[in-house]
Design a protein around this motif. Structure first.
Motif, PDB file in Angstrom:
ATOM      1  N   ALA A 121       0.853  -1.189   0.000  1.00  0.00           N
ATOM      2  CA  ALA A 121       0.000   0.000   0.000  1.00  0.00           C
ATOM      3  C   ALA A 121       0.886   1.235   0.000  1.00  0.00           C
ATOM      4  CB  ALA A 121      -0.916   0.013   1.218  1.00  0.00           C
ATOM      5  N   ASP A 122       0.420   2.300  -0.632  1.00  0.00           N
ATOM      6  CA  ASP A 122       1.139   3.566  -0.684  1.00  0.00           C
ATOM      7  C   ASP A 122       0.207   4.657  -0.148  1.00  0.00           C
ATOM      8  OD1 ASP A 122       2.395   5.964  -1.313  1.00  0.00           O
ATOM      9  OD2 ASP A 122       3.242   5.206  -3.185  1.00  0.00           O
ATOM     10  N   PRO A 123       0.453   5.162   1.065  1.00  0.00           N
ATOM     11  CA  PRO A 123      -0.443   6.150   1.656  1.00  0.00           C
ATOM     12  C   PRO A 123      -0.281   7.553   1.090  1.00  0.00           C
ATOM     13  CG  PRO A 123       1.378   5.713   3.137  1.00  0.00           C
ATOM     14  CD  PRO A 123       1.531   4.754   1.988  1.00  0.00           C
ATOM     15  N   GLU A 124       0.745   7.764   0.258  1.00  0.00           N
ATOM     16  CA  GLU A 124       1.019   9.101  -0.269  1.00  0.00           C
ATOM     17  C   GLU A 124       0.615   9.253  -1.737  1.00  0.00           C
ATOM     18  OE1 GLU A 124       2.057  11.355   1.768  1.00  0.00           O
ATOM     19  OE2 GLU A 124       2.360   9.947   3.428  1.00  0.00           O
ATOM     20  N   ARG A 125       0.638   8.186  -2.468  1.00  0.00           N
ATOM     21  CA  ARG A 125       0.447   8.269  -3.916  1.00  0.00           C
ATOM     22  C   ARG A 125      -0.973   8.725  -4.271  1.00  0.00           C
ATOM     23  NH1 ARG A 125      -1.084   6.758  -9.452  1.00  0.00           N
ATOM     24  NH2 ARG A 125       0.867   6.723 -10.616  1.00  0.00           N
ATOM     25  N   GLY A 126      -1.061   9.575  -5.297  1.00  0.00           N
ATOM     26  CA  GLY A 126      -2.347  10.079  -5.740  1.00  0.00           C
ATOM     27  C   GLY A 126      -2.867   9.347  -6.961  1.00  0.00           C
ATOM     28  N   LEU A 127      -3.866   9.949  -7.611  1.00  0.00           N
ATOM     29  CA  LEU A 127      -4.503   9.381  -8.791  1.00  0.00           C
ATOM     30  C   LEU A 127      -3.911  10.028 -10.036  1.00  0.00           C
ATOM     31  CD1 LEU A 127      -8.198   9.567  -7.523  1.00  0.00           C
ATOM     32  CD2 LEU A 127      -6.589   7.645  -7.289  1.00  0.00           C
ATOM     33  N   ASP A 128      -3.449   9.209 -10.969  1.00  0.00           N
ATOM     34  CA  ASP A 128      -2.854   9.741 -12.190  1.00  0.00           C
ATOM     35  C   ASP A 128      -3.930  10.125 -13.197  1.00  0.00           C
ATOM     36  OD1 ASP A 128      -3.414   7.328 -13.924  1.00  0.00           O
ATOM     37  OD2 ASP A 128      -2.103   6.392 -12.442  1.00  0.00           O
ATOM     38  N   HIS A 129      -3.492  10.710 -14.310  1.00  0.00           N
ATOM     39  CA  HIS A 129      -4.478  11.235 -15.265  1.00  0.00           C
ATOM     40  C   HIS A 129      -5.240  10.125 -15.975  1.00  0.00           C
ATOM     41  CE1 HIS A 129      -1.553  10.517 -18.595  1.00  0.00           C
ATOM     42  NE2 HIS A 129      -2.599  10.635 -19.393  1.00  0.00           N
ATOM     43  N   GLY A 130      -4.716   8.887 -15.943  1.00  0.00           N
ATOM     44  CA  GLY A 130      -5.468   7.766 -16.487  1.00  0.00           C
ATOM     45  C   GLY A 130      -6.696   7.436 -15.665  1.00  0.00           C
ATOM     46  N   VAL A 131      -6.785   8.035 -14.468  1.00  0.00           N
ATOM     47  CA  VAL A 131      -7.951   7.880 -13.602  1.00  0.00           C
ATOM     48  C   VAL A 131      -8.794   9.158 -13.611  1.00  0.00           C
ATOM     49  CG1 VAL A 131      -8.751   7.440 -11.255  1.00  0.00           C
ATOM     50  CG2 VAL A 131      -6.749   6.221 -12.135  1.00  0.00           C
ATOM     51  N   PHE A 132      -8.201  10.280 -13.199  1.00  0.00           N
ATOM     52  CA  PHE A 132      -9.063  11.440 -12.959  1.00  0.00           C
ATOM     53  C   PHE A 132      -9.589  12.079 -14.236  1.00  0.00           C
ATOM     54  CE2 PHE A 132      -4.937  13.753 -12.978  1.00  0.00           C
ATOM     55  CZ  PHE A 132      -5.246  14.896 -13.712  1.00  0.00           C
ATOM     56  N   ILE A 133      -8.873  11.982 -15.348  1.00  0.00           N
ATOM     57  CA  ILE A 133      -9.385  12.583 -16.588  1.00  0.00           C
ATOM     58  C   ILE A 133     -10.665  11.878 -17.057  1.00  0.00           C
ATOM     59  CG2 ILE A 133      -8.911  12.950 -19.033  1.00  0.00           C
ATOM     60  CD1 ILE A 133      -7.631  15.059 -17.248  1.00  0.00           C
ATOM     61  N   PRO A 134     -10.682  10.557 -17.241  1.00  0.00           N
ATOM     62  CA  PRO A 134     -11.954   9.931 -17.635  1.00  0.00           C
ATOM     63  C   PRO A 134     -13.010   9.960 -16.538  1.00  0.00           C
ATOM     64  CG  PRO A 134     -10.299   8.249 -17.233  1.00  0.00           C
ATOM     65  CD  PRO A 134      -9.580   9.571 -17.229  1.00  0.00           C
ATOM     66  N   PHE A 135     -12.605   9.898 -15.264  1.00  0.00           N
ATOM     67  CA  PHE A 135     -13.577   9.877 -14.181  1.00  0.00           C
ATOM     68  C   PHE A 135     -14.256  11.232 -14.001  1.00  0.00           C
ATOM     69  CE2 PHE A 135     -12.573   5.972 -11.324  1.00  0.00           C
ATOM     70  CZ  PHE A 135     -12.527   5.159 -12.455  1.00  0.00           C
ATOM     71  N   MET A 136     -13.597  12.320 -14.385  1.00  0.00           N
ATOM     72  CA  MET A 136     -14.249  13.628 -14.329  1.00  0.00           C
ATOM     73  C   MET A 136     -15.476  13.680 -15.234  1.00  0.00           C
ATOM     74  SD  MET A 136     -10.991  16.255 -14.150  1.00  0.00           S
ATOM     75  CE  MET A 136     -11.990  17.750 -14.169  1.00  0.00           C
ATOM     76  N   LEU A 137     -15.526  12.801 -16.237  1.00  0.00           N
ATOM     77  CA  LEU A 137     -16.697  12.687 -17.090  1.00  0.00           C
ATOM     78  C   LEU A 137     -17.608  11.555 -16.623  1.00  0.00           C
ATOM     79  CD1 LEU A 137     -15.060  13.097 -20.623  1.00  0.00           C
ATOM     80  CD2 LEU A 137     -16.024  14.857 -19.152  1.00  0.00           C
ATOM     81  N   ALA A 138     -17.024  10.384 -16.364  1.00  0.00           N
ATOM     82  CA  ALA A 138     -17.838   9.198 -16.058  1.00  0.00           C
ATOM     83  C   ALA A 138     -18.474   9.270 -14.669  1.00  0.00           C
ATOM     84  CB  ALA A 138     -16.982   7.940 -16.180  1.00  0.00           C
ATOM     85  N   PHE A 139     -17.780   9.882 -13.710  1.00  0.00           N
ATOM     86  CA  PHE A 139     -18.284   9.980 -12.332  1.00  0.00           C
ATOM     87  C   PHE A 139     -18.077  11.420 -11.870  1.00  0.00           C
ATOM     88  CE2 PHE A 139     -16.646   5.705 -13.160  1.00  0.00           C
ATOM     89  CZ  PHE A 139     -17.814   4.966 -12.997  1.00  0.00           C
ATOM     90  N   GLU A 140     -18.755  12.316 -12.526  1.00  0.00           N
ATOM     91  CA  GLU A 140     -18.499  13.757 -12.439  1.00  0.00           C
ATOM     92  C   GLU A 140     -18.632  14.304 -11.026  1.00  0.00           C
ATOM     93  OE1 GLU A 140     -20.054  17.878 -14.627  1.00  0.00           O
ATOM     94  OE2 GLU A 140     -21.128  15.989 -14.914  1.00  0.00           O
ATOM     95  N   GLU A 141     -19.534  13.756 -10.234  1.00  0.00           N
ATOM     96  CA  GLU A 141     -19.794  14.335  -8.920  1.00  0.00           C
ATOM     97  C   GLU A 141     -18.673  14.080  -7.920  1.00  0.00           C
ATOM     98  OE1 GLU A 141     -23.569  12.981  -7.563  1.00  0.00           O
ATOM     99  OE2 GLU A 141     -24.685  13.992  -9.160  1.00  0.00           O
ATOM    100  N   ALA A 142     -17.738  13.180  -8.244  1.00  0.00           N
ATOM    101  CA  ALA A 142     -16.592  12.874  -7.369  1.00  0.00           C
ATOM    102  C   ALA A 142     -17.045  12.450  -5.974  1.00  0.00           C
ATOM    103  CB  ALA A 142     -15.627  14.064  -7.295  1.00  0.00           C
ATOM    104  N   GLY A 143     -18.165  11.741  -5.910  1.00  0.00           N
ATOM    105  CA  GLY A 143     -18.690  11.335  -4.617  1.00  0.00           C
ATOM    106  C   GLY A 143     -18.458   9.879  -4.270  1.00  0.00           C
ATOM    107  N   ILE A 144     -17.932   9.095  -5.202  1.00  0.00           N
ATOM    108  CA  ILE A 144     -17.698   7.670  -4.964  1.00  0.00           C
ATOM    109  C   ILE A 144     -16.221   7.468  -4.637  1.00  0.00           C
ATOM    110  CG2 ILE A 144     -17.836   5.340  -5.918  1.00  0.00           C
ATOM    111  CD1 ILE A 144     -19.922   6.422  -7.918  1.00  0.00           C
ATOM    112  N   PRO A 145     -15.873   6.898  -3.476  1.00  0.00           N
ATOM    113  CA  PRO A 145     -14.463   6.698  -3.134  1.00  0.00           C
ATOM    114  C   PRO A 145     -13.731   5.873  -4.208  1.00  0.00           C
ATOM    115  CG  PRO A 145     -15.850   6.320  -1.223  1.00  0.00           C
ATOM    116  CD  PRO A 145     -16.776   6.451  -2.397  1.00  0.00           C
ATOM    117  N   VAL A 146     -12.492   6.283  -4.490  1.00  0.00           N
ATOM    118  CA  VAL A 146     -11.690   5.642  -5.524  1.00  0.00           C
ATOM    119  C   VAL A 146     -10.363   5.182  -4.944  1.00  0.00           C
ATOM    120  CG1 VAL A 146     -10.452   5.991  -7.710  1.00  0.00           C
ATOM    121  CG2 VAL A 146     -12.738   6.983  -7.392  1.00  0.00           C
TER     122      VAL A 146
END
Length: 276
Positions: A121-146
């Motif tokens: 597990a990595d407690p510091e690492r964030g979400l790369d653009h392969g996640v947040f770019i498509p998810f900003m459209l597919a799950f726009e409300e950002a309310g589901i934990p990722v």
């Protein structure tokens, strides 16, 4: 296993499908880029409406994180990693304030360990653009934990199928498993005029769709040997953008694959898939 904090009773809920989504090129959906990516953007915006119910959490594997062993993000509030280069300044100020889920991260680790797969597990690492770019459209409300899971640096297809198989029980706990990448990823040909590679991409896409939509045993055997497909190494000189599909296929079990997106972008055939 570490239980998820469910918002609903899972006993009466249908299991979540598994998805393989195209993530586009860099921050393409948030630029003034004539209609090149419009159809992909429209597809991504409709993804959440196809699910049986709102997931309690999402586990995602992208083509943009590789580690020696499978590693999960364990932050309660993961930052964003703007791992694209040479794009307009505003694309480095995009925001997607989605929560993480240390509980899901722990459960992923437990399932991998149960299957004999070393993990971290990595407690510091964030979400790369392969996640947040498509998810900003597919799950726009950002309310589901990722929670994001890395690829193994060895890029072994069989190992990634096995990782997906180990994680399949999450689907019955209202967790959506998503792979993001591109079914064609030769950037040198993508951005240039290359009619020969256009035709090759379509041949590979036909093969990949047939393989992905085949019954489980046939599908997994074909995907393990994807590099024998027509034009495979022209479409993927390096396979990191294809391997999230292997994780998705592993998590699918006996569920049949279905092509849910198909388009030609800059001459290259691209597909998205769903299992279940």
């Amino acid at each position: 296993m570490i239980p998820l904090p469910p918002q609903t009773s899972h006993t009466s809920l249908p299991r979540q499908p598994v998805l393989f989504l195209p993530h586009g090129g860099g921050p393409c959906f948030f630029m003034d880029w004539p209609d090149t990516w419009d159809r992909m953007a429209a597809f991504l915006r409709g993804v959440s409406q196809t699910l049986p119910q709102k997931p309690d959490a999402i586990l995602v594997v992208s083509g943009h994180w590789e580690t020696a062993i499978p590693t999960v993000t364990a932050s309660a509030q993961p930052p964003l990693i703007y791992d694209y280069y040479g794009f307009p300044p505003h694309t480095y100020h995009l925001r997607y304030p989605v929560p993480g889920s240390p509980a899901l991260a722990g459960q992923v680790q437990a399932l991998l360990s149960k299957a004999g797969i070393p993990n971290a597990a990595d407690p510091e690492r964030g979400l790369d653009h392969g996640v947040f770019i498509p998810f900003m459209l597919a799950f726009e409300e950002a309310g589901i934990p990722v929670v994001e899971l890395s690829l193994q640096q060895d890029l072994n297809p069989a190992a990634h199928l096995r990782i997906g198989q180990a994680l399949a029980p999450l689907r019955d706990q209202n967790v959506l498993i998503v792979g993001t990448g591109l079914t064609y990823h030769n950037l040198r040909h993508f951005m240039g005029e290359n009619p020969a590679s256009n035709a090759i991409s379509h041949d590979f896409d036909v093969w990949l769709t047939a393989a992905t939509c085949a019954p489980e045993a046939e599908r997994n055997a074909a995907l393990q040997h994807w590099d024998t497909a027509p034009g495979a190494r022209i479409c993927h000189p390096r396979e990191e953008h294809l391997l999230p599909l292997m994780v998705a296929a592993g998590a699918a079990g006996a569920d049949q694959g279905e092509q849910i997106y198909q388009d030609t972008v800059m001459g290259k055939a691209l597909s998205g898939f769903r299992f279940g």
